[in-house]
Design an enzyme around this catalytic site. Structure first.
Site, short mmCIF file in Angstrom:
data_model
loop_
_atom_site.label_atom_id
_atom_site.label_comp_id
_atom_site.label_asym_id
_atom_site.label_seq_id
_atom_site.Cartn_x
_atom_site.Cartn_y
_atom_site.Cartn_z
N ASN A 238 -2.11 0.24 7.41
CA ASN A 238 -1.63 -1.20 7.90
C ASN A 238 -0.61 -1.55 6.47
O ASN A 238 -0.71 -2.97 6.67
CB ASN A 238 -2.84 -1.85 8.22
CG ASN A 238 -3.85 -2.28 7.17
OD1 ASN A 238 -3.55 -1.55 5.95
ND2 ASN A 238 -4.94 -2.72 7.64
N GLU B 84 -9.64 -10.63 -7.45
CA GLU B 84 -8.70 -9.54 -7.18
C GLU B 84 -7.45 -9.60 -8.36
O GLU B 84 -7.04 -8.63 -8.85
CB GLU B 84 -8.02 -9.75 -5.90
CG GLU B 84 -9.10 -9.02 -4.88
CD GLU B 84 -8.75 -9.24 -3.23
OE1 GLU B 84 -9.80 -8.60 -2.66
OE2 GLU B 84 -7.67 -9.60 -3.15
N LYS C 150 0.80 -1.17 0.11
CA LYS C 150 0.14 0.02 -0.03
C LYS C 150 0.90 1.30 -0.08
O LYS C 150 2.01 1.12 0.22
CB LYS C 150 -0.96 0.10 1.10
CG LYS C 150 -2.14 -1.05 1.22
CD LYS C 150 -2.79 -1.04 2.49
CE LYS C 150 -4.12 -1.82 2.30
NZ LYS C 150 -5.07 -1.88 3.67
N HIS D 45 -2.17 -5.36 1.63
CA HIS D 45 -3.42 -6.07 1.49
C HIS D 45 -2.89 -7.38 0.94
O HIS D 45 -2.12 -7.70 0.42
CB HIS D 45 -4.10 -5.36 0.32
CG HIS D 45 -5.06 -6.08 -0.39
ND1 HIS D 45 -6.51 -6.18 0.22
CD2 HIS D 45 -5.45 -7.32 -1.55
CE1 HIS D 45 -7.42 -6.90 -0.35
NE2 HIS D 45 -6.80 -7.35 -1.31
N TYR E 3 -12.38 -2.64 -3.61
CA TYR E 3 -12.74 -2.55 -2.45
C TYR E 3 -14.35 -2.48 -2.33
O TYR E 3 -14.88 -2.03 -1.48
CB TYR E 3 -12.36 -1.26 -1.54
CG TYR E 3 -11.04 -1.38 -0.97
CD1 TYR E 3 -10.66 -2.63 -0.01
CD2 TYR E 3 -9.71 -0.64 -1.34
CE1 TYR E 3 -9.30 -2.83 0.44
CE2 TYR E 3 -8.61 -0.72 -1.04
CZ TYR E 3 -8.30 -1.95 -0.01
OH TYR E 3 -7.10 -2.14 0.54
P1 IDP Z 1 -7.80 -6.41 5.57
O1 IDP Z 1 -7.11 -5.57 4.89
O2 IDP Z 1 -7.22 -7.12 6.61
O3 IDP Z 1 -8.55 -7.99 4.64
P2 IDP Z 1 -10.59 -5.51 5.66
O4 IDP Z 1 -11.74 -5.60 6.54
O5 IDP Z 1 -10.92 -6.05 4.16
O6 IDP Z 1 -9.15 -5.73 5.99
O7 IDP Z 1 -10.68 -3.78 5.36
C1 IDP Z 1 -9.90 -3.41 4.03
C2 IDP Z 1 -8.95 -2.34 4.54
O8 IDP Z 1 -9.73 -1.15 4.95
C3 IDP Z 1 -8.07 -2.49 5.89
O9 IDP Z 1 -7.04 -2.92 5.35
C4 IDP Z 1 -8.06 -1.20 6.32
O10 IDP Z 1 -6.93 -0.18 5.72
C5 IDP Z 1 -9.14 -0.50 6.06
N1 IDP Z 1 -10.01 -0.56 7.05
C6 IDP Z 1 -10.79 -1.67 7.59
N2 IDP Z 1 -11.65 -1.40 8.64
C7 IDP Z 1 -11.49 -0.03 8.92
C8 IDP Z 1 -11.81 0.74 9.98
O11 IDP Z 1 -12.64 0.47 10.90
N3 IDP Z 1 -11.40 2.14 10.01
C9 IDP Z 1 -10.56 2.58 9.00
N4 IDP Z 1 -10.13 1.95 8.07
C10 IDP Z 1 -10.58 0.52 7.86
MG MG Z 2 -9.99 -7.45 3.05
#
Ligand code: IDP
Ligand code: MG
Length: 157
Positions: free
Chosen positions: A117, A131, A14, A120, A54
């Site tokens: 974070n 994807e 990312k 992905h 997304y």
């Molecule tokens: P993942 O990346 O671990 O699969 P997902 O639930 O698919 O997590 O969410 C996609 C991305 O959206 C996350 O990696 C994170 O960057 C962002 N995200 C998810 N939940 C939150 C939140 O509650 N607040 C802000 N960003 C979030």
């Molecule tokens: Mg995800």
């Protein structure tokens, strides 16, 4: 002793990882597990592509910010291949919220904030297929063998 069938999964380095100079560290953690890179490109995602990637999160409070973030600066898209690649990548990344991610995982070692974070990884084999198709044409994915794979998962070199 034969190896289990390989899986392919999509990884995105990312914008925050690239801006922080952590691309190599992220790739290294995943390559170190024994997964092999079969496709890789750097790109700057536009809004339409981010919304497709997304789509499952559309309507959630963080969706707009997530699309803004992923389109804010270039990313690196990678297809990793190997035994149990989908789950191995997910566990190596650590939990979505870096606060909860175990030390020893990518997010648990290098990140602090859920919106930053670093990485992905596809969450299932089915998602991975969709994807990967969003980022790569079939001809851009390069299947090949490595002699070392027999020392990682068994089977014939
Ligand atoms: P993942 O990346 O671990 O699969 P997902 O639930 O698919 O997590 O969410 C996609 C991305 O959206 C996350 O990696 C994170 O960057 C962002 N995200 C998810 N939940 C939150 C939140 O509650 N607040 C802000 N960003 C979030
Ligand atoms: Mg995800």
């Amino acid at each position: 002793m034969s190896a289990k069938a390989s899986q392919r999964t999509l990884v995105l380095i990312k914008p925050d990882a690239i801006q922080r100079g952590l691309s190599g560290a992220v790739i290294s953690r995943l390559e170190g597990r024994g997964l092999r890179i079969v496709a890789m490109k750097m790109l700057h995602m536009d809004e339409a592509m981010a919304q497709r990637h997304y789509a499952v999160h559309e309507g959630k409070a963080f969706f707009k910010g997530l699309v803004e973030f992923i389109t804010s600066s270039p990313i690196i898209a990678i297809v990793f291949e190997g035994q149990d690649a989908v789950e191995v990548v997910r566990r190596t990344m650590g939990e979505t919220d870096p606060v909860k991610a175990q030390p020893g995982t990518i997010r648990g070692d290098y990140a602090l904030d859920i919106g930053h974070n670093l990485v992905h990884g596809s969450d299932s084999l089915e998602t991975a297929g969709k994807e990967i198709a969003l980022f790569f044409n079939p001809g851009e994915i390069l299947g090949y063998k490595r002699q070392i794979d027999a020392w990682i998962v068994g089977g014939q070199p």
